[in-house]
Design an enzyme around this catalytic site. Sequence first.
Site, PDB file in Angstrom:
ATOM      1  N   GLN A 127      28.104 -27.379 -36.377  1.00 45.89           N
ATOM      2  CA  GLN A 127      27.512 -26.499 -35.346  1.00 45.89           C
ATOM      3  C   GLN A 127      28.375 -25.267 -35.072  1.00 45.89           C
ATOM      4  O   GLN A 127      27.859 -24.179 -34.863  1.00 45.89           O
ATOM      5  CB  GLN A 127      27.291 -27.275 -34.053  1.00 45.89           C
ATOM      6  CG  GLN A 127      25.929 -27.950 -34.035  1.00 45.89           C
ATOM      7  CD  GLN A 127      25.677 -28.766 -32.793  1.00 45.89           C
ATOM      8  OE1 GLN A 127      26.537 -28.851 -31.919  1.00 45.89           O
ATOM      9  NE2 GLN A 127      24.528 -29.390 -32.713  1.00 45.89           N
ATOM     10  N   SER A 133      22.437 -20.034 -35.817  1.00 49.65           N
ATOM     11  CA  SER A 133      22.276 -20.389 -34.406  1.00 49.65           C
ATOM     12  C   SER A 133      22.932 -19.372 -33.494  1.00 49.65           C
ATOM     13  O   SER A 133      22.341 -18.943 -32.500  1.00 49.65           O
ATOM     14  CB  SER A 133      22.889 -21.772 -34.115  1.00 49.65           C
ATOM     15  OG  SER A 133      22.067 -22.782 -34.612  1.00 49.65           O
ATOM     16  N   TYR A 228      13.392 -29.879 -37.889  1.00 52.15           N
ATOM     17  CA  TYR A 228      12.632 -28.627 -37.974  1.00 52.15           C
ATOM     18  C   TYR A 228      11.142 -28.889 -37.836  1.00 52.15           C
ATOM     19  O   TYR A 228      10.672 -30.008 -38.025  1.00 52.15           O
ATOM     20  CB  TYR A 228      12.873 -27.956 -39.326  1.00 52.15           C
ATOM     21  CG  TYR A 228      14.180 -27.226 -39.401  1.00 52.15           C
ATOM     22  CD1 TYR A 228      14.337 -26.006 -38.781  1.00 52.15           C
ATOM     23  CD2 TYR A 228      15.250 -27.769 -40.083  1.00 52.15           C
ATOM     24  CE1 TYR A 228      15.540 -25.330 -38.840  1.00 52.15           C
ATOM     25  CE2 TYR A 228      16.460 -27.102 -40.154  1.00 52.15           C
ATOM     26  CZ  TYR A 228      16.592 -25.880 -39.528  1.00 52.15           C
ATOM     27  OH  TYR A 228      17.785 -25.217 -39.586  1.00 52.15           O
TER      28      TYR A 228
HETATM   29  P1  NAD Z   1      13.374 -21.938 -36.422  1.00 53.22           P
HETATM   30  O1  NAD Z   1      13.925 -20.556 -36.238  1.00 53.22           O
HETATM   31  O2  NAD Z   1      13.092 -22.423 -37.793  1.00 53.22           O
HETATM   32  O3  NAD Z   1      11.999 -22.040 -35.570  1.00 53.22           O
HETATM   33  C1  NAD Z   1      11.928 -21.686 -34.213  1.00 53.22           C
HETATM   34  C2  NAD Z   1      11.039 -22.638 -33.467  1.00 53.22           C
HETATM   35  O4  NAD Z   1       9.667 -22.442 -33.826  1.00 53.22           O
HETATM   36  C3  NAD Z   1      11.314 -24.123 -33.732  1.00 53.22           C
HETATM   37  O5  NAD Z   1      11.660 -24.743 -32.507  1.00 53.22           O
HETATM   38  C4  NAD Z   1       9.996 -24.640 -34.281  1.00 53.22           C
HETATM   39  O6  NAD Z   1       9.718 -25.981 -33.896  1.00 53.22           O
HETATM   40  C5  NAD Z   1       9.005 -23.673 -33.680  1.00 53.22           C
HETATM   41  N1  NAD Z   1       7.687 -23.627 -34.321  1.00 53.22           N
HETATM   42  C6  NAD Z   1       7.371 -23.690 -35.646  1.00 53.22           C
HETATM   43  N2  NAD Z   1       6.033 -23.627 -35.808  1.00 53.22           N
HETATM   44  C7  NAD Z   1       5.462 -23.494 -34.578  1.00 53.22           C
HETATM   45  C8  NAD Z   1       4.135 -23.377 -34.098  1.00 53.22           C
HETATM   46  N3  NAD Z   1       3.082 -23.384 -34.918  1.00 53.22           N
HETATM   47  N4  NAD Z   1       3.962 -23.271 -32.766  1.00 53.22           N
HETATM   48  C9  NAD Z   1       5.022 -23.276 -31.909  1.00 53.22           C
HETATM   49  N5  NAD Z   1       6.295 -23.387 -32.297  1.00 53.22           N
HETATM   50  C10 NAD Z   1       6.520 -23.496 -33.619  1.00 53.22           C
HETATM   51  O7  NAD Z   1      14.256 -23.015 -35.710  1.00 53.22           O
HETATM   52  P2  NAD Z   1      15.738 -22.970 -35.138  1.00 53.22           P
HETATM   53  O8  NAD Z   1      15.728 -22.364 -33.800  1.00 53.22           O
HETATM   54  O9  NAD Z   1      16.633 -22.336 -36.140  1.00 53.22           O
HETATM   55  O10 NAD Z   1      16.092 -24.515 -35.048  1.00 53.22           O
HETATM   56  C11 NAD Z   1      15.129 -25.511 -34.860  1.00 53.22           C
HETATM   57  C12 NAD Z   1      15.819 -26.854 -34.637  1.00 53.22           C
HETATM   58  O11 NAD Z   1      16.750 -27.124 -35.687  1.00 53.22           O
HETATM   59  C13 NAD Z   1      16.695 -26.939 -33.394  1.00 53.22           C
HETATM   60  O12 NAD Z   1      16.088 -26.995 -32.196  1.00 53.22           O
HETATM   61  C14 NAD Z   1      17.483 -28.205 -33.768  1.00 53.22           C
HETATM   62  O13 NAD Z   1      16.716 -29.363 -33.611  1.00 53.22           O
HETATM   63  C15 NAD Z   1      17.771 -27.945 -35.200  1.00 53.22           C
HETATM   64  N6  NAD Z   1      19.115 -27.299 -35.294  1.00 53.22           N
HETATM   65  C16 NAD Z   1      20.190 -28.103 -35.513  1.00 53.22           C
HETATM   66  C17 NAD Z   1      21.468 -27.541 -35.572  1.00 53.22           C
HETATM   67  C18 NAD Z   1      22.672 -28.374 -35.813  1.00 53.22           C
HETATM   68  O14 NAD Z   1      22.633 -29.580 -35.621  1.00 53.22           O
HETATM   69  N7  NAD Z   1      23.775 -27.762 -36.281  1.00 53.22           N
HETATM   70  C19 NAD Z   1      21.642 -26.175 -35.412  1.00 53.22           C
HETATM   71  C20 NAD Z   1      20.516 -25.394 -35.191  1.00 53.22           C
HETATM   72  C21 NAD Z   1      19.255 -25.968 -35.143  1.00 53.22           C
END
Ligand code: NAD
Length: 378
Positions: A127, A133, A228
């Site tokens: 992280q 992020s 995701y």
């Molecule tokens: P992203 O940029 O890929 O997507 C942004 C958001 O869009 C996501 O929350 C996704 O669920 C949402 N989304 C996709 N299709 C959609 C739809 N049709 N309608 C509404 N919402 C929709 O995602 P991100 O912000 O980079 O990260 C997503 C998740 O990944 C995090 O919340 C977490 O669970 C995980 N993550 C883990 C780590 C880690 O452990 N190091 C770091 C970052 C993110």
Amino acid sequence: MKVAVLKETRLGERRVALVPMGVKSLLKAGLDVTVQAGAGLAASISDQEYEEAGATVAATAADALRDAGMVLAVNAPSLEDVAGMSEGTILVSFLTPLTHTELVRALAEAKITGIAMELVPRITRAQSMDALSSQATVAGYKAVLLAANHLPKFLPMFTTAAGTIRPAKALILGAGVAGLQAIATARRLGAVVLAFDVRPAVKEQVESLGASFLEADEEVAAEGEGGYAKELSADQHEKELTLLAGAIADCDIVITTAQIPGRTAPLLVTEEMVESMRPGSVIVDLASESGGNCALTKSGETVLAHGVQILGPVNLATGIPVHASQMYSKNIVTLISEFIGEEGRVELDMENDVVGPSTVTHDGQVTNERVQNALSAL
Ligand code: NAD
């Protein structure tokens, strides 16, 4: 080993890969740091501050690159800069390797080890190295400021002698890293906030930030691998559009952040929905670079349609260069510490669960399977 920090050349880029605090960390680890003159200026860091932190300042990119064993950047360097790197150099930066195939080939041919910040695996242990992020946090915050600047209204409620002002209503679509930061920022500015995401797991996080989660009559959920989202079925997508159409007309601000890794962004705001909004309302589409969540978005432009301003900003993180650079620098220093051993010796281990997956090219080969597939699909 000499580590070179380049001045970014992407149009409008104001970030820098390493801040003076990062210079000190690398010196402590046994490395030498050379920064190209002016590299930090747009992020409010003078050459003198770098020198005070222990770095050497080089006049040009070519001077910085000469004899460097490692090169740090925010955006992928130009092919000309790659030509100035020696065999065996380690390059750490965002590389967009799935689409930037010419660069990947050039890195492999020049036997440069390319480590792509966007490929750092999103596991708990990594992280602190996750620049996607950290930069999404900046973008989510900045998106709300942009919307507030364009909205012809206050965001908070005011009770004044000149009357009571009702708070603005904001809808945040996609509650990942950027979306959650947008929710928190809009709440701090006093807006009433609604949010929706297809990952039901985020409902609790949305509510803990003081926003309401939009509830569908029938479940619209699509949680895929690694936490995701995955693509919705046509039927589920229809249900989502119906849910959003019912909420959007009453919103002053819509911030969309919805993405599906490796896919075009899902369409969430149709032209009819835009038409249903009050004139003066603002949409900020953070997915504009991957196709946009709004049917009318134009990447890098502001469109006025049906009295609604639709912003499709690119590279929003560069708009807060001081803190975006500070966070990126922390990410990169932590990542480097994975392969720097005693007295600054490089110990690249492709079995390392962060270094292996993040490495795109090594020893003349394209080592990442997804990138190999992208290259052979051409
Ligand atoms: P992203 O940029 O890929 O997507 C942004 C958001 O869009 C996501 O929350 C996704 O669920 C949402 N989304 C996709 N299709 C959609 C739809 N049709 N309608 C509404 N919402 C929709 O995602 P991100 O912000 O980079 O990260 C997503 C998740 O990944 C995090 O919340 C977490 O669970 C995980 N993550 C883990 C780590 C880690 O452990 N190091 C770091 C970052 C993110």
